[in-house]
Design an enzyme around this catalytic site. Structure first.
Site, PDB file in Angstrom:
ATOM      1  N   ASN A  38       0.872  -1.172   0.000  1.00  0.00           N
ATOM      2  CA  ASN A  38       0.000   0.000   0.000  1.00  0.00           C
ATOM      3  C   ASN A  38       0.907   1.219   0.000  1.00  0.00           C
ATOM      4  OD1 ASN A  38      -1.839   2.056   0.501  1.00  0.00           O
ATOM      5  ND2 ASN A  38      -3.033   0.880   1.973  1.00  0.00           N
ATOM      6  N   ARG A  73      -2.378  -2.022  -3.676  1.00  0.00           N
ATOM      7  CA  ARG A  73      -3.569  -1.185  -3.614  1.00  0.00           C
ATOM      8  C   ARG A  73      -3.394  -0.059  -4.628  1.00  0.00           C
ATOM      9  NH1 ARG A  73      -4.921   3.743   0.262  1.00  0.00           N
ATOM     10  NH2 ARG A  73      -7.109   4.054  -0.279  1.00  0.00           N
ATOM     11  N   HIS A  91     -12.013   3.725  -1.408  1.00  0.00           N
ATOM     12  CA  HIS A  91     -12.005   2.880  -0.216  1.00  0.00           C
ATOM     13  C   HIS A  91     -12.694   1.537  -0.477  1.00  0.00           C
ATOM     14  CE1 HIS A  91     -11.633   6.859   2.122  1.00  0.00           C
ATOM     15  NE2 HIS A  91     -10.452   6.272   2.142  1.00  0.00           N
ATOM     16  N   HIS A 116     -16.252   4.559   6.326  1.00  0.00           N
ATOM     17  CA  HIS A 116     -14.799   4.410   6.445  1.00  0.00           C
ATOM     18  C   HIS A 116     -14.251   5.796   6.775  1.00  0.00           C
ATOM     19  CE1 HIS A 116     -10.756   2.737   5.335  1.00  0.00           C
ATOM     20  NE2 HIS A 116     -10.531   4.054   5.295  1.00  0.00           N
ATOM     21  N   ASN A 118      -8.062   9.616   7.828  1.00  0.00           N
ATOM     22  CA  ASN A 118      -7.578  10.871   7.252  1.00  0.00           C
ATOM     23  C   ASN A 118      -8.288  11.141   5.928  1.00  0.00           C
ATOM     24  OD1 ASN A 118      -5.749  13.164   7.152  1.00  0.00           O
ATOM     25  ND2 ASN A 118      -4.794  12.093   5.439  1.00  0.00           N
ATOM     26  N   ARG A 161      -8.434  17.350   3.279  1.00  0.00           N
ATOM     27  CA  ARG A 161      -9.209  17.528   2.050  1.00  0.00           C
ATOM     28  C   ARG A 161     -10.545  18.179   2.366  1.00  0.00           C
ATOM     29  NH1 ARG A 161      -8.688  11.412  -0.024  1.00  0.00           N
ATOM     30  NH2 ARG A 161      -6.971  11.070   1.440  1.00  0.00           N
ATOM     31  N   MET A 218      -7.215  13.783  13.740  1.00  0.00           N
ATOM     32  CA  MET A 218      -8.349  13.791  14.653  1.00  0.00           C
ATOM     33  C   MET A 218      -7.921  13.554  16.090  1.00  0.00           C
ATOM     34  SD  MET A 218     -11.566  14.229  15.143  1.00  0.00           S
ATOM     35  CE  MET A 218     -12.459  14.099  13.590  1.00  0.00           C
ATOM     36  N   GLY A 250      -9.439   4.412  10.736  1.00  0.00           N
ATOM     37  CA  GLY A 250      -8.765   4.846  11.949  1.00  0.00           C
ATOM     38  C   GLY A 250      -9.645   5.626  12.902  1.00  0.00           C
ATOM     39  N   ILE A 251     -10.389   6.608  12.397  1.00  0.00           N
ATOM     40  CA  ILE A 251     -11.301   7.382  13.243  1.00  0.00           C
ATOM     41  C   ILE A 251     -12.519   6.541  13.606  1.00  0.00           C
ATOM     42  CG2 ILE A 251     -12.793   9.413  13.333  1.00  0.00           C
ATOM     43  CD1 ILE A 251     -10.824  10.800  11.425  1.00  0.00           C
ATOM     44  N   GLY A 252     -13.075   5.861  12.632  1.00  0.00           N
ATOM     45  CA  GLY A 252     -14.272   5.062  12.872  1.00  0.00           C
ATOM     46  C   GLY A 252     -14.071   3.979  13.906  1.00  0.00           C
ATOM     47  N   HIS A 306     -11.518   3.941  16.324  1.00  0.00           N
ATOM     48  CA  HIS A 306     -10.838   4.298  17.570  1.00  0.00           C
ATOM     49  C   HIS A 306     -11.339   5.569  18.242  1.00  0.00           C
ATOM     50  CE1 HIS A 306      -8.095   1.091  16.635  1.00  0.00           C
ATOM     51  NE2 HIS A 306      -7.747   1.668  15.497  1.00  0.00           N
ATOM     52  N   GLU A 324      -7.606  -3.975   4.631  1.00  0.00           N
ATOM     53  CA  GLU A 324      -7.388  -3.824   3.192  1.00  0.00           C
ATOM     54  C   GLU A 324      -6.259  -4.713   2.703  1.00  0.00           C
ATOM     55  OE1 GLU A 324      -8.435   0.817   2.403  1.00  0.00           O
ATOM     56  OE2 GLU A 324      -7.010   0.388   4.016  1.00  0.00           O
TER      57      GLU A 324
END
Length: 395
Positions: free
Chosen positions: A11, A91, A179, A202, A205, A235, A278, A324-326, A328, A378
């Site tokens: 990746n 990926r 994603h 998902h 970042n 973004r 975040m 990552g955010i979803g 943690h 992934e």
């Protein structure tokens, strides 16, 4: 092929490479190791590797470019006695209009990826560089392009077509979605394989959502490129197109300046004026009103897109958080779902706050909508597709 097939998943990013090695055989599907090369192109970088959850290597050294980073990965694998994986899966964020399914890489595929640079300018250059570097290191090894856009190819034209002149559709200007490897993995983990109307969020970042029913994508929040949709780390997400016209006409922005603004200086970073991370914002929110505002706008953006995808599905039975955010950030999940209680999203505060690595339900028992946290993988999806395309069967 040998009884055990080893697949290396790659990746690639502009300044980092993540990698993982998987072993497949009769009844076997095992991650043997994973690692990353970080800070590529900087004065000092880092390469690390873990096996069975234990850090076995953590080394500081400079990596001038992608090729040097991949040579370091190969060298580290050789130190562990791994010199010849059977194949490499990559990926690939976008294959553009000509590559829309996972595919074995040959000269034609590489040309199509180069021609698609405009569709993912942040990601494709590094991904192509990784393919070319590994072709030189292991010229005999097959390589596979696993496309983040492939999962969304099932979208109906009604969702994929943009309200622009028809000739642009013929030239490949459409909604692609991204994603996809993450969404594929999440669907594979569901008991019904995504048959019930489901929204998958998902959130990392880069952040997007997808509406899934009968195991297929009906719509998603990202569009032609990974810049659109939700507010993200750096973004902008969706904007009135007139803003870009204003910036060009009144402020003299060039295309490169707009690209930098939209992809590198906006989103959480732009709103907070301090960070696009975040976790950093969550630590600062009590004392930094701009950090708190950025978190609130992220959650507000997510809620609006959940509402739009509910309209696509007609009803929703599940909301799944990943990324990552979803996975943690419990406070962010709460900020997204709490205002949606009237629509059936009732979280269990204790379940939501619990720290766990496995999939879990975080909605209250009486919640009309089931809300889950499901860790994504992934790398495993890349390895599975690579194995399938080698003709060795699906694990």
């Amino acid at each position: 092929m040998a009884d055990i097939t080893q697949i290396l998943s790659i990746n690639s990013g502009s300044s980092s490479i993540k990698f993982a090695l998987f072993a497949f055989g009769a009844g076997l599907e095992e991650q043997q190791l994973d690692g990353a090369v970080e800070r590529i192109g900087q004065s000092m970088g880092r390469i690390w590797l873990e096996q069975a959850g234990q850090r076995v290597l953590d080394r500081q050294q400079a990596f001038v470019d992608q090729s040097a980073a991949l040579q370091a990965v190969v060298a580290v694998l050789s130190e562990l006695g791994i010199t010849h994986p059977d194949a490499i899966g990559h990926r690939i964020v976008s294959g553009g209009p000509h590559q829309q399914a996972h595919v074995c890489i040959d000269a034609t595929v590489l040309k199509d990826l180069r021609d698609a640079l405009a569709f993912a300018p942040l990601h494709l250059p590094a991904e192509i560089a990784a393919i070319e570097s590994l072709q030189k290191i292991w010229p005999e090894k097959p390589q596979v392009a696993c496309l983040d856009t492939a999962f969304h190819h099932s979208m109906p034209e009604l969702a994929a077509r943009l309200p622009l002149p028809r000739n642009l559709w013929q030239e490949g200007v459409r909604k692609y979605g991204f994603h996809g490897l993450s969404y594929e993995y999440i669907v594979s983990q569901l008991p019904d394989q995504g048959k019930a109307p489901t929204i998958i969020a998902h959130l990392g970042n880069g952040a997007s959502m997808a509406a899934v029913a009968d195991g297929r994508c009906l719509d998603t929040t990202m569009g032609l490129t990974p810049t659109g949709g939700l507010v993200m780390g750096t973004r902008s997400g969706d904007l009135d197109p007139g803003i870009l016209l204003y910036l060009m006409a009144e402020k003299g922005y060039s295309a490169p300046q707009l690209e930098r603004l939209l992809n590198h200086l906006s989103g959480l970073l732009g709103i907070s004026a301090c960070s696009g991370d975040m976790q950093v914002l969550l630590r600062q929110r009590e004392n930094n009103p701009h950090a708190a505002e950025a978190i609130a706008q992220f959650a507000y953006s997510a809620r609006k897109h959940i509402g739009s995808l509910m309209a696509v599905l007609g009803s929703v039975q599940r909301l799944i958080f990943t990324g990552g955010i979803g996975e943690h950030a419990a406070a962010v999940r709460w900020a997204i779902c709490r205002p949606l209680e009237a629509l059936g999203f009732h979280l269990d505060p204790e379940a939501n706050a619990a720290v766990a690595q496995e999939a879990r339900r975080i909605s209250a028992p009486e919640s009309p909508v089931e809300v889950l946290v499901v860790p994504t993988d992934e790398d495993l999806m890349i390895a599975r597709h690579t194995l399938r395309l080698l003709g060795t069967g699906t694990p």
